[in-house]
Design a protein around this motif. Structure first.
Motif: not given
Length: 138
Positions: A79-86, A105-107, A111-119, A125-128
């Motif tokens: 998980e990575y905290l970012v300024d603007d997940v969008d 937006t999670m309960p 606000r989260s973006l879920l993806l898979r890396d090449p492996d 990536f999420f923004t509170p």
């Protein structure tokens, strides 16, 4: 129960991969962090709060032969905290090939973006966004 060792300090997560250069390039682009290479089989991407280590399969026998397998994670989310997940989603669209879910937006207020890396490892990536979540990470 008290520990005579003291408190452990969590510092990094290590991914074992069959292609170190490919995975390092992915995380450099996805996070903006620059890798520091120790050998062709080991690199680290440091942030102010933690380090993502990426190691090749040739490093596994140094610890315990057969103890880790590349591209076989089905339980851990990095998980990575970012300024603007969008904005992160916009920047990665067309480059990331496996979005698991778009910005949602999670309960619990992130606000989260879920993806898979090449492996195939899950990366979030999420923004509170709610006052409680913002306060938690302030």
């Amino acid at each position: 129960m008290s520990s005579t060792v003291g408190t452990a300090n969590f510092v990094s997560v290590r991914i074992i991969t069959g292609d170190v250069a490919r995975l390092v390039a992915f995380y450099e682009k996805a996070t903006g962090a620059q890798a520091s290479w120790a050998t062709e089989d080991f690199a680290e991407l440091r942030t102010p709060t933690a380090t993502l280590a990426i190691a090749g399969t040739r490093t596994v026998p140094l610890f315990a032969p057969g103890s880790a397998r590349p591209a076989d994670n089905h339980s851990v989310i990095i998980e990575y905290l970012v300024d603007d997940v969008d904005r992160v989603h916009e920047n990665l669209t067309g480059w990331v090939t496996d979005f698991v879910s778009g910005p949602t937006t999670m309960p619990w207020g992130n606000r989260s973006l879920l993806l898979r890396d090449p492996d195939g490892n899950l990366v979030n990536f999420f923004t509170p966004v709610t006052p409680a979540a913002v306060a938690k990470f302030a």
